[in-house]
Design a protein around this motif. Sequence first.
Motif, short mmCIF file in Angstrom:
data_model
loop_
_atom_site.label_atom_id
_atom_site.label_comp_id
_atom_site.label_asym_id
_atom_site.label_seq_id
_atom_site.Cartn_x
_atom_site.Cartn_y
_atom_site.Cartn_z
N SER A 252 0.72 -1.16 0.08
CA SER A 252 -0.02 0.07 -0.02
C SER A 252 0.89 1.51 0.02
CB SER A 252 -1.11 -0.11 1.29
OG SER A 252 -1.84 -0.97 1.24
N VAL A 253 0.13 2.27 -0.45
CA VAL A 253 1.11 3.38 -0.57
C VAL A 253 0.49 4.73 -0.13
CG1 VAL A 253 2.38 5.28 -2.02
CG2 VAL A 253 2.34 2.65 -2.55
N SER A 254 0.78 5.50 0.82
CA SER A 254 0.31 6.94 1.23
C SER A 254 1.10 7.96 1.23
CB SER A 254 -0.35 6.78 2.76
OG SER A 254 -1.61 5.99 2.77
N ILE A 255 1.02 8.91 0.35
CA ILE A 255 2.14 10.21 0.27
C ILE A 255 1.39 11.38 0.48
CG2 ILE A 255 3.39 11.27 -1.35
CD1 ILE A 255 4.55 8.29 -0.87
N GLY A 256 2.10 12.08 1.29
CA GLY A 256 1.50 13.61 1.62
C GLY A 256 2.21 14.47 0.91
N SER A 257 1.40 15.65 0.50
CA SER A 257 1.85 16.78 -0.33
C SER A 257 1.01 17.75 0.00
CB SER A 257 2.11 16.57 -1.86
OG SER A 257 2.66 17.39 -2.31
N TYR B 79 3.90 -1.19 3.48
CA TYR B 79 3.24 0.16 3.34
C TYR B 79 4.50 1.23 2.98
CZ TYR B 79 -1.02 2.66 3.73
OH TYR B 79 -2.28 3.38 3.35
N LEU B 80 4.28 1.83 1.96
CA LEU B 80 5.27 3.02 1.58
C LEU B 80 4.75 4.24 2.12
CD1 LEU B 80 6.72 1.68 -1.97
CD2 LEU B 80 8.02 2.21 0.29
N ALA B 81 5.12 4.99 2.96
CA ALA B 81 4.46 6.30 3.26
C ALA B 81 5.40 7.39 3.44
CB ALA B 81 3.69 6.11 4.63
N GLY B 82 5.06 8.72 3.26
CA GLY B 82 6.00 9.73 3.15
C GLY B 82 5.20 10.96 2.79
N GLY B 83 6.33 11.90 2.35
CA GLY B 83 5.93 13.10 1.70
C GLY B 83 6.72 13.62 0.66
N ALA B 84 6.16 14.32 -0.23
CA ALA B 84 6.91 14.79 -1.51
C ALA B 84 6.41 16.38 -1.64
CB ALA B 84 6.97 13.89 -2.64
N GLU B 85 7.39 17.31 -2.18
CA GLU B 85 7.00 18.50 -2.35
C GLU B 85 8.33 19.24 -3.36
OE1 GLU B 85 3.75 20.60 -2.38
OE2 GLU B 85 3.98 19.80 -0.34
N ALA B 86 7.72 19.95 -4.52
CA ALA B 86 8.45 20.60 -5.16
C ALA B 86 7.92 21.99 -5.63
CB ALA B 86 8.93 19.80 -6.65
N PRO B 87 8.08 22.72 -4.65
CA PRO B 87 7.38 24.14 -4.41
C PRO B 87 8.25 25.18 -5.07
CG PRO B 87 8.16 23.77 -2.45
CD PRO B 87 8.63 22.54 -3.16
N LEU B 88 9.48 25.23 -5.64
CA LEU B 88 10.45 26.19 -6.08
C LEU B 88 9.77 27.00 -7.21
CD1 LEU B 88 13.63 24.82 -5.05
CD2 LEU B 88 11.98 25.97 -3.57
N THR B 89 8.37 27.47 -7.34
CA THR B 89 8.00 28.12 -8.52
C THR B 89 7.79 29.42 -8.28
OG1 THR B 89 5.78 27.81 -8.06
CG2 THR B 89 6.81 25.78 -9.10
N GLU B 90 7.67 30.15 -9.43
CA GLU B 90 7.54 31.87 -9.08
C GLU B 90 6.48 31.95 -8.32
OE1 GLU B 90 9.38 34.20 -10.07
OE2 GLU B 90 10.92 33.25 -11.58
N PHE B 91 5.29 31.36 -8.59
CA PHE B 91 3.93 31.61 -7.82
C PHE B 91 4.15 31.33 -6.52
CE2 PHE B 91 -0.74 30.51 -7.41
CZ PHE B 91 -1.01 32.08 -7.15
N THR B 92 4.64 30.17 -6.06
CA THR B 92 4.70 29.65 -4.85
C THR B 92 5.62 30.62 -3.94
OG1 THR B 92 4.05 27.61 -5.42
CG2 THR B 92 4.94 27.45 -3.41
#
Length: 433
Positions: A130-135, A213-226
Motif C-alpha cells: 500500500s502507498v500513502s504520500i502527503g503533499s 506500506y510505503l508512506a511519506g511526503g513529497a513537494e517541489a514548490p520552487l516556482t515563481e508563484f509559490t
Amino acid sequence: MTKGNADEYIIIRGRGRVSALGDQAFPASSESPFSVHPNGLPVAALPDATEAALAELRRAHPAYRQLDRTVLLAMLAARQAATEARWHTVRDPTPSPSPPGEGCVQQHLTTGTPLPEGRGWGQGNPPSLSVSIGSSRGATHHLEHYHEEFLREGSVPAAASPLTTLGNVASWVAFDAGSTDGAVLSHSSTCSSAFQALGNAVAWLRAGMAERYLAGGAEAPLTEFTLAQMQAIGIYSPFAADAWPCRPGAGRPSTFTLGEGAAVFALEKVAADIAAAEVATTPQQPLFRLESVGFGFEAIGSKTGISPDGRHFQTAMQQALQQAGRKPSEVDALVLHSPGTPAGDAAELAAVRAVFGEKQPLLLSNKWLVGHTLGASAALNLDFALQVLETQQWPVAPFSTYLATATEQPIRRILVNAAGFGGNAASALVSLL
C-alpha cells in the motif's frame, strides 16, 4: 488513533530521501546547501547529482516523461526506501507507454490491459503493498504551467487534469512499485501532510488491512508563484543563500526559506519477539520502531497564524506519548517543526515547555539544512531523527540558536513535530530497538 498491540511493532524497514543534501540526511561539507533562485530568493534546491538521478528516472518509462516534479521526487525516495528494505525491484525492459488510471494502478488508462509481467518490487506472490504520500500542493509545476498555457492559448491538453490532481502523487509511486492490490492514498494537510500519510499507514498496518506500506511526503514548490505567495505572507528570509538563510530558533527576523524534497519510509508490522531476535542476531543493522503518530487541532482566527502557546502542538505531542504509553521523561530528543519564523518557533517552544516542563529533551532541527519543504517537511524531519538515532550525532548550526549542540547521554527515542496552516499539528515517536 488507537493504541497498537503491545506484542506487535510497526518497524521502519527502509527509508529514502531527496533534498538539497542530495540523498543524504546530513551534509557532506560545512558549506551552505542553499542556492539562488532565478528570482533572486535563497532556496534549498536539489544538487546537480540528484537532478541527474531525477532526469534518469524520467527516462526510465515513457509515461514518466509527462510527470510533475513532485511525483518524481516521491518515486525516487520510494525506490530508495524499498531498496533499503530489500523489497527488490525487477522492471520490465519494454514497459508499456500507457499511464495508470487516476487513483487506480491495476490497469492502464487507455488500453485497460494488465500491467506487464516483471515490473515492480518483488517476484511471485509478494505481500500486498500500500502507498500513502502527503503533499501540501501536489503537482505545483504542472498546475502552474497548464494555467499559464490556458491564459495564453485559451485551452489545455487532456492530460492536464489527471496529471495535476493530488491523487496522482501516490498512484504513480504505486505504479512504479508494481502494486496491484494495496491501498493508494494521497494526503494534503499543508505542512503536516506527510504525518497524515504516516498515521494512516500505521492505522492500516495495525488493523491488518495492509501488509507492507510505503508512506511519506513529497513537494517541489520552487516556482515563481509559490515563492511569491511565501513573500506575500511576509516571512521570507532576508539572508543570502551562502549565509545559512533558514535559521530556526534564532529569533528575529523571520528566516523562512523554501526548499524541495521528499522522504518515504518502508513500513511493516512485526511481532515484538521477532523484532527482538533480529536485533540480537544482527546488532550492526539498526532497527527502528515507529511507536505512534499523534494529532492536534485548534480553531484560530487567522489561517496562517498560531496560538502563542501552541495548543495544537501540545495535543499532538501528548497524544503521541499516550498512544505509545510513554512518559515525557522517556523522550531523549525532539526534532522541532521550527519554520524559522519568530511566532512559529516561539509557540512551539512554549508547547514543549508545557508538555515537558523544566526537563526538556534535546531540541533539534534540520530546516537550516534543507529549508522548509512544506508537505515533505515532516517526512524529512523523521528521516533526520532516524539518522540521529543511528549515528548518535548531528550537525551543529553555524548561528546563534537554542538548538542542541551535543550530548553525553545515549539517544534512544525521539519525538518529531510537524504543523501546518489552519491550526493542525502532528507528532511521531520513533525509537531504536
